[in-house]
Design a protein around this motif. Structure first.
Motif, PDB file in Angstrom:
ATOM      1  N   THR A  28       0.821  -2.379   3.406  1.00 41.45           N
ATOM      2  CA  THR A  28       1.728  -2.980   2.424  1.00 41.45           C
ATOM      3  C   THR A  28       1.045  -3.273   1.102  1.00 41.45           C
ATOM      4  O   THR A  28       1.707  -3.665   0.141  1.00 41.45           O
ATOM      5  N   ARG A  29      -0.284  -3.108   1.033  1.00 44.85           N
ATOM      6  CA  ARG A  29      -1.011  -3.420  -0.181  1.00 44.85           C
ATOM      7  C   ARG A  29      -1.296  -2.150  -0.951  1.00 44.85           C
ATOM      8  O   ARG A  29      -1.729  -1.150  -0.385  1.00 44.85           O
ATOM      9  N   LEU A  79      -2.620  -3.808   5.613  1.00 48.66           N
ATOM     10  CA  LEU A  79      -3.242  -2.911   4.644  1.00 48.66           C
ATOM     11  C   LEU A  79      -2.246  -1.897   4.104  1.00 48.66           C
ATOM     12  O   LEU A  79      -2.336  -1.490   2.941  1.00 48.66           O
ATOM     13  N   SER A  86      -5.894 -14.397   8.060  1.00 47.80           N
ATOM     14  CA  SER A  86      -5.239 -13.127   7.788  1.00 47.80           C
ATOM     15  C   SER A  86      -5.808 -12.024   8.667  1.00 47.80           C
ATOM     16  O   SER A  86      -6.991 -12.035   9.032  1.00 47.80           O
ATOM     17  N   SER A 121      -3.164   0.586  -3.342  1.00 47.77           N
ATOM     18  CA  SER A 121      -4.561   0.990  -3.427  1.00 47.77           C
ATOM     19  C   SER A 121      -5.212   0.422  -4.676  1.00 47.77           C
ATOM     20  O   SER A 121      -4.539  -0.045  -5.597  1.00 47.77           O
ATOM     21  N   TYR A 123     -12.119  -7.255   4.628  1.00 48.59           N
ATOM     22  CA  TYR A 123     -12.595  -7.561   3.284  1.00 48.59           C
ATOM     23  C   TYR A 123     -13.963  -8.238   3.296  1.00 48.59           C
ATOM     24  O   TYR A 123     -14.773  -8.021   2.391  1.00 48.59           O
ATOM     25  N   ARG A 135      -3.431  -0.433  -8.295  1.00 50.71           N
ATOM     26  CA  ARG A 135      -3.502  -1.759  -8.903  1.00 50.71           C
ATOM     27  C   ARG A 135      -4.122  -1.688 -10.291  1.00 50.71           C
ATOM     28  O   ARG A 135      -3.674  -2.346 -11.231  1.00 50.71           O
TER      29      ARG A 135
END
Length: 409
Positions: A392-393, A390, A24, A395, A30, A399
């Motif tokens: 598209t994810r 990042l 990825s 925060s 990460y 979440r």
């Protein structure tokens, strides 16, 4: 009778394979954030455990050293976050000003504001504030080397462009630290410079010549000091006074041996009861081994390896030479310093006095290390495809709120 086959569900089709997850675009990001965060938490816990006894012996609060370290972490974390959001062009624009500030700060060590410890003149003391400018100089030097070497890369066929101004300026910065007799920090700075030069692709003849000159300089400085010479001879012969030059090494090894597989338990160290000097600083790895055992020491090694892997991944994947060179310098600095520290504790190297990054007590080292890693995180965020992934994810806050909403429902 017709045979039927189980078709994969949409969820199965969309689920990435483990190999795909490792490939990825955000893996480096990460890994860096996770490993650095775990090392920082482990460091805070172990600083509290290893320093409480000496603090009480000094008629101070058992939380005194931990409180200071936590304050430095609270300063360093926001700075690291800011560093992780700054684009590469900003760092390149700040390269020369940062180097100038770093050199001026190091000069303050040799003014009336300077103070020493253990024979080293490497700190600035103003009232109750103490700082080690050499740590900030490391950060400034690695950014400056990245900017200069990235610009000079097309001209490396000419040895003058490969060596000048990188080697003279870097040598001058290291020399300023050596004026205070801080050989340990100077060696780490040499590792930093070597990492940046290697990743930049400096011709091997220049690299080898610079390496031999640095080794000769370190040898001369070591021979010129009776204290350093005795440490090195004690390390080579292994036959020295347990109450003298081998005192720290022997007690560090005793701490590791006592810990066994699972350790004596958090807070149960015996060596921290004023037997092992610098238990919360240079020899904190020994206390980790004593209280958390082989499991704890392997955890530290794994986290350092994860940081190294993530930074090597940034170097391999990034397209910006500046980001590659700076990451190479930071990797040599942080990973090299960690290996040197652990090598000293286990007796593979003579005692030279360098802390374990993110784990040992020390405000200047912690803040600059966090900022350096934040800078590498900013490069990881701009790897090919990372910014889009990042974006598209959601925060962490979004979440968390989504989870809370589903739980209440």
């Amino acid at each position: 009778m017709a045979q039927t086959t189980d078709a994969p569900s949409p969820a199965t089709e969309q689920r990435p394979s483990r190999l795909g997850q490792w490939n990825s675009a955000v893996t480096s990001y990460y890994l860096l954030v996770g490993a650095a965060g775990l090392m920082l938490v482990l460091g805070l816990v172990m600083v509290l455990s290893s320093s409480a006894v000496d603090s009480l012996a000094s008629d101070d609060s058992p939380y005194a050293v931990f409180r200071n370290q936590a304050q430095y972490a609270l300063i360093g974390l926001p700075l690291a976050w800011v560093a992780s959001r700054m684009p590469s062009r900003v760092y390149q624009a700040l390269a020369w000003p940062l180097l100038g500030v770093g050199l001026v700060a190091q000069l303050l060590v040799y003014t009336p504001l300077g103070c020493g410890k253990g024979g080293n003149q490497g700190w600035v003391c103003v009232g109750g504030f103490t700082a080690q400018p050499a740590e900030a100089l490391k950060l400034a030097l690695v950014v400056w080397l990245g900017a200069v070497l990235a610009r000079k890369q097309p001209l490396f066929d000419d040895w003058k462009h490969a060596a000048i101004p990188a080697l003279p300026v870097a040598g001058g910065a290291v020399g300023m630290v050596l004026l205070g007799h801080d050989l340990g920090t100077a060696i780490i700075m040499l590792l930093l410079v070597a990492g940046a030069l290697f990743v930049a692709g400096v011709p091997m003849r220049i690299f080898a010549a610079a390496g031999m000159a640095a080794a000769a300089g370190v040898a001369v400085l070591a021979i010129g000091s009776t204290n350093r010479t005795s440490r090195i001879m004690d390390w080579f012969t292994g036959d020295c006074d347990v109450q003298g030059g081998c005192y720290q090494t022997v007690h560090g090894l005793q701490a590791l041996a006592t810990g066994g597989w699972a350790g004596l338990g958090l807070g149960q160290s015996r060596e921290k009861w004023s037997y092992l000097p610098e238990a919360h600083n240079d020899f904190i790895f020994a206390i980790i081994g004593e209280e958390l055992g082989l499991i704890g020491t392997l955890l530290v090694l794994v986290l350092v390896a994860v940081l190294a892997f993530a930074m090597f991944r940034v170097i391999a994947r990034h397209r910006d030479p500046f980001a590659q060179i700076v990451t190479g310098g930071v990797a040599a600095w942080i990973v090299g310093q960690a290996l040197v520290n652990m090598g000293v504790v286990v007796g593979l190297l003579p005692v030279i006095g360098v802390p374990l990054p993110l784990v040992s007590a020390g405000g200047s080292a912690l803040i600059t290390t966090l900022v350096a890693l934040g800078m590498v995180v900013s490069f990881a965020r701009t790897e090919p495809g990372a910014a889009e992934a990042l974006a598209t994810r959601p925060s962490v806050v979004r979440r968390s709120l989504a989870v809370i909403g589903r739980t209440r429902a």
